[in-house]
Design a protein around this motif. Structure first.
Motif, mmCIF file in Angstrom:
data_model
loop_
_atom_site.group_PDB
_atom_site.id
_atom_site.type_symbol
_atom_site.label_atom_id
_atom_site.label_comp_id
_atom_site.label_asym_id
_atom_site.label_seq_id
_atom_site.Cartn_x
_atom_site.Cartn_y
_atom_site.Cartn_z
ATOM 1 N N VAL A 100 0.854 -1.205 0.000
ATOM 2 C CA VAL A 100 0.000 0.000 0.000
ATOM 3 C C VAL A 100 0.880 1.242 0.000
ATOM 4 C CG1 VAL A 100 -1.599 1.366 1.391
ATOM 5 C CG2 VAL A 100 -1.995 -1.084 1.114
ATOM 6 N N THR A 101 1.864 1.273 0.896
ATOM 7 C CA THR A 101 2.747 2.446 0.969
ATOM 8 C C THR A 101 3.661 2.508 -0.255
ATOM 9 O OG1 THR A 101 2.649 2.455 3.360
ATOM 10 C CG2 THR A 101 4.515 3.577 2.378
ATOM 11 N N ARG A 102 4.090 1.346 -0.723
ATOM 12 C CA ARG A 102 4.967 1.320 -1.915
ATOM 13 C C ARG A 102 4.285 2.003 -3.096
ATOM 14 N NH1 ARG A 102 6.013 -0.665 -6.664
ATOM 15 N NH2 ARG A 102 4.076 -1.817 -6.851
ATOM 16 N N ARG A 103 3.006 1.669 -3.291
ATOM 17 C CA ARG A 103 2.276 2.279 -4.408
ATOM 18 C C ARG A 103 2.143 3.787 -4.203
ATOM 19 N NH1 ARG A 103 -2.596 -2.090 -5.695
ATOM 20 N NH2 ARG A 103 -1.235 -3.895 -5.867
ATOM 21 N N LEU A 104 1.915 4.186 -2.953
ATOM 22 C CA LEU A 104 1.730 5.623 -2.691
ATOM 23 C C LEU A 104 3.014 6.420 -2.942
ATOM 24 C CD1 LEU A 104 -0.480 5.547 0.530
ATOM 25 C CD2 LEU A 104 -1.110 6.549 -1.657
ATOM 26 N N ILE A 105 4.143 5.870 -2.515
ATOM 27 C CA ILE A 105 5.386 6.656 -2.636
ATOM 28 C C ILE A 105 6.179 6.280 -3.887
ATOM 29 C CG2 ILE A 105 5.567 6.999 -0.144
ATOM 30 C CD1 ILE A 105 7.822 4.935 -0.101
ATOM 31 N N ASP A 106 5.623 5.377 -4.681
ATOM 32 C CA ASP A 106 6.243 4.978 -5.931
ATOM 33 C C ASP A 106 7.632 4.359 -5.711
ATOM 34 O OD1 ASP A 106 6.287 4.584 -8.623
ATOM 35 O OD2 ASP A 106 7.127 6.552 -9.115
ATOM 36 N N SER B 7 -2.209 6.141 -6.171
ATOM 37 C CA SER B 7 -3.019 6.349 -4.968
ATOM 38 C C SER B 7 -4.294 5.528 -5.040
ATOM 39 C CB SER B 7 -3.400 7.825 -4.827
ATOM 40 O OG SER B 7 -2.258 8.613 -4.839
ATOM 41 N N LEU B 8 -4.901 5.501 -6.211
ATOM 42 C CA LEU B 8 -6.135 4.726 -6.369
ATOM 43 C C LEU B 8 -5.866 3.236 -6.207
ATOM 44 C CD1 LEU B 8 -7.808 6.562 -9.403
ATOM 45 C CD2 LEU B 8 -8.248 6.872 -6.973
ATOM 46 N N SER B 9 -4.764 2.774 -6.773
ATOM 47 C CA SER B 9 -4.482 1.336 -6.667
ATOM 48 C C SER B 9 -4.144 0.968 -5.223
ATOM 49 C CB SER B 9 -3.371 0.919 -7.624
ATOM 50 O OG SER B 9 -2.113 1.355 -7.163
ATOM 51 N N LEU B 103 -4.527 14.249 -2.626
ATOM 52 C CA LEU B 103 -4.535 13.018 -3.409
ATOM 53 C C LEU B 103 -4.969 11.842 -2.533
ATOM 54 C CD1 LEU B 103 -3.817 12.517 -6.325
ATOM 55 C CD2 LEU B 103 -1.530 11.849 -5.617
ATOM 56 N N ILE B 104 -4.478 11.840 -1.310
ATOM 57 C CA ILE B 104 -4.855 10.758 -0.387
ATOM 58 C C ILE B 104 -6.354 10.828 -0.099
ATOM 59 C CG2 ILE B 104 -4.575 9.955 1.998
ATOM 60 C CD1 ILE B 104 -1.591 10.714 1.716
ATOM 61 N N TYR B 105 -6.840 12.048 0.134
ATOM 62 C CA TYR B 105 -8.270 12.192 0.391
ATOM 63 C C TYR B 105 -9.068 11.855 -0.875
ATOM 64 C CZ TYR B 105 -12.804 13.912 1.695
ATOM 65 O OH TYR B 105 -14.147 13.976 1.953
ATOM 66 N N GLY B 106 -8.567 12.296 -1.998
ATOM 67 C CA GLY B 106 -9.258 12.030 -3.261
ATOM 68 C C GLY B 106 -9.371 10.530 -3.525
ATOM 69 N N PHE B 110 -12.661 8.363 -3.981
ATOM 70 C CA PHE B 110 -12.843 7.475 -5.125
ATOM 71 C C PHE B 110 -13.258 6.072 -4.642
ATOM 72 C CE2 PHE B 110 -11.182 4.150 -7.864
ATOM 73 C CZ PHE B 110 -11.770 4.474 -9.078
ATOM 74 N N ALA B 111 -12.655 5.623 -3.547
ATOM 75 C CA ALA B 111 -12.974 4.277 -3.042
ATOM 76 C C ALA B 111 -14.466 4.177 -2.731
ATOM 77 C CB ALA B 111 -12.134 3.972 -1.805
ATOM 78 N N GLY B 112 -14.999 5.209 -2.076
ATOM 79 C CA GLY B 112 -16.434 5.228 -1.753
ATOM 80 C C GLY B 112 -17.258 5.220 -3.026
ATOM 81 N N MET B 113 -16.867 6.043 -3.993
ATOM 82 C CA MET B 113 -17.634 6.128 -5.238
ATOM 83 C C MET B 113 -17.520 4.838 -6.035
ATOM 84 S SD MET B 113 -16.999 10.043 -6.328
ATOM 85 C CE MET B 113 -18.593 10.492 -6.906
ATOM 86 N N PHE B 114 -16.367 4.214 -5.954
ATOM 87 C CA PHE B 114 -16.172 2.950 -6.661
ATOM 88 C C PHE B 114 -17.100 1.865 -6.090
ATOM 89 C CE2 PHE B 114 -14.054 -1.222 -6.573
ATOM 90 C CZ PHE B 114 -13.965 -1.481 -7.938
#
Lengths: 300, 252
Positions: A100-106, B7-9, B103-106, B110-114
């Motif tokens: 999860v963190t890996r994806r966030l921080i690339d 972020s979405l993934s 972005l984190i909030y967005g 998105f998770a809720g909307m998904f």
């Protein structure tokens, strides 16, 4: 001096309460900086300010010489943090938590797996985190902080809630990070014995103010060793020692304590007392522990 | 763009093995089972003679889905998604990462909307399946004509778009307040209020009634444009307002 974290007159107020009060500290590169203070001293607030989680009422934070307020994201790329409790998703595996963190921080998958190896969790990485012990959770949280290969690692009470074996694991990990990976560590704790074993530099905070900052050796040097004596005539002994200019404190009974400068002073005092007609039963030169020094500094 | 997708993934990965994910399918299925059960029990033509039974059946499902089940489901889903972070104090970790807070909030939005989107996508299929079952088990209800797939999807989409406003409101509530009880209580009270205000002149603008109002015109095939725009555009505006609030707030 090459520094990683500097605060200038950093202040944070919550209504009437000033949690951090004009705090100016400096964390040298390569140090393990023990940030000590009693509960409620302002340690966690300082860390939140240093990570940009909360905004200062006054003053500023510099990371790697640059103001955090203006270049927050860029600077946080060089920082890893563990703030209080480990932030983990118990319904996911250890590896997925890192993912999860890996994806966030690339970060790369290699960095993820390297972080797992660093904390010794490769074999348990695919177990759900809810089955982990507290020590394993803490190590996984450290892996999260380490995954981006930070230059500065900020750890807030990382041994909280751990058993002695868990504390030892974390301590060993903290010791090897600066040596093997060149990471500077800013470590907040109220566990003095822990800090004493790992820190090269110390900052002592109380009621939001920095009371001491320097190397561990400098802190010890500021606090002279104590000589504890047991004698047959404590009143006479006090008089003899006062006459020679020593500052003596009675401990009750036949015991006395006085600050000295080393073994040569001990021999001199012994001679002076014997010549003064005082018999000595016991003579013990004690180096003050960090706990003694901490109490002396915070209760001064 | 890459950062947005990452972020979405990450947000999607968090939903793995969660109740929130399964509820996205269970909620519309429950709605269809409930309505089909009633039709099964009646065992006679329910629709008025001049109305196609499929449209009447669809309308019965969509109006209750839009007015009651979905708003409650939105409440529960967003509260569960919020608890993913609150339960283990994740905000400190997330906002200390070199990722823009918005972005984190967005991604959370998105998770809720998904999840609600998955439900709204599943609803036409479950509705058709329920109707086919009734056609087979209860011929007397006269669900004999072709399945109105276009209508089923059109109104499901309209209900979904109309629900954006409540999705964003409840996403904000669930992120803003740590308590699961606060998030749920707010949703239940505001949804029940929707049932009472739906017939008022201004009822069509009550965010929790919008989806119900849209679903209520299914059998007449009249799209309620004003509530739809309030719900969808209002949702986008609210998402930005909520994001702004979250970004500037201290993380204690």
């Amino acid at each position: 001096m090459d520094t990683t974290l500097i605060t200038h007159d950093l202040t944070r107020r919550f209504g009437e309460l000033t949690a951090v009060d004009a705090l100016t500290l400096s964390v040298p590169r390569g140090a393990v900086y023990g940030f000590l203070g009693p509960n409620g001293a302002g340690k966690t607030t300082t860390i939140r300010l240093a990570l940009g989680l909360i905004h200062p009422s006054a003053g500023e934070v510099l990371l790697f010489g640059q103001p955090l307020r203006r270049r927050r994201l860029e600077l946080l790329r060089r920082v890893g943090a563990l703030v209080e409790v480990p932030s983990l998703y118990p319904h996911l595996s250890g590896r997925d938590n890192l993912e999860v963190t890996r994806r966030l921080i690339d970060a790369t998958k290699a960095q993820r797996d390297r972080a797992l190896a660093l904390v010794g969790l490769e074999d348990d990485a695919d177990r759900l985190v809810k089955t982990f012990s507290m020590g394993m959770k803490q190590r996984l949280a450290l892996a999260l902080a380490l995954m981006g290969e930070p230059e500065l690692l900020i750890l807030d009470e990382p041994t909280n809630g751990l058993d002695p074996a868990g504390i030892r694991e974390i301590r060993e990990l903290i010791c090897k990070l600066p040596q093997e990976h060149g990471i500077t560590i800013f470590l907040s704790s109220h566990l003095l014995a822990e800090i004493e074993q790992v820190a090269t530099h110390i900052g002592i905070i109380q009621q939001g103010r920095l009371l001491f900052e320097g190397t561990l050796d400098a802190l010890h040097a500021q606090n002279e060793p104590q000589l504890v004596l047991e004698v047959d005539k404590p009143q006479s002994a006090k008089e003899v020692l006062h006459a020679y200019g020593w500052k003596v404190r009675g401990n009750g009974g036949h015991s006395l304590t006085l600050a000295v400068n080393g073994a040569a002073d001990v021999a001199r005092i012994n001679t002076q007392l014997v010549q003064g007609g005082v018999n000595i039963y016991h003579l013990n030169l004690q180096q003050p522990t960090l706990e003694d020094i901490f109490l002396a500094v915070t209760q001064a | 763009m890459a950062m947005v997708l990452q972020s979405l993934s990450a947000e999607m990965l968090k939903l793995k093995h969660t109740l929130a994910f399964w509820l996205a399918l269970v909620a519309p299925l429950s709605m269809v089972v409930l309505e089909s059960g009633m039709w099964f029990d009646m065992n006679r033509r329910v629709a008025p003679p001049e109305v196609d039974s499929w449209l009447w059946y669809g309308q019965s499902i969509y109006v209750f889905w839009g007015l009651l089940i979905m708003p409650l489901f939105v409440t529960l889903e967003t509260a569960l998604v919020g608890q993913l972070e609150h339960a283990q104090e994740h905000w400190k970790h997330l906002y200390a990462l070199p990722v823009p807070r918005g972005l984190i909030y967005g991604a959370k939005q998105f998770a809720g909307m998904f999840l609600i989107g998955v439900s709204c996508l599943a609803l036409p299929f479950f509705t058709a399946l329920g109707g086919l079952f009734l056609r087979w088990a209860r011929p007397a209800v006269e669900l004999t004509g072709p399945i109105p797939w276009f209508m089923l999807f059109k109104y499901s989409l309209a209900i979904y778009l109309g629900a954006w406003l409540i999705i964003t409101i409840h996403t904000w509530i669930s992120q803003r307040w740590k308590s699961f009880a606060v998030a749920c209580t707010a949703g239940v009270l505001l949804t029940i209020a929707g049932v009472f205000v739906i017939n008022a002149d201004w009822g069509q603008y009550w965010p929790w009634a919008i989806a119900g109002i849209i679903g209520n015109k299914f059998d007449e095939n009249v799209l309620q444009v004003a509530p739809l725009l309030v719900g969808s555009i209002g949702g986008v505006v609210m998402a930005f307002v909520a994001g702004w609030d979250v970004v500037r707030r201290d993380v204690l």
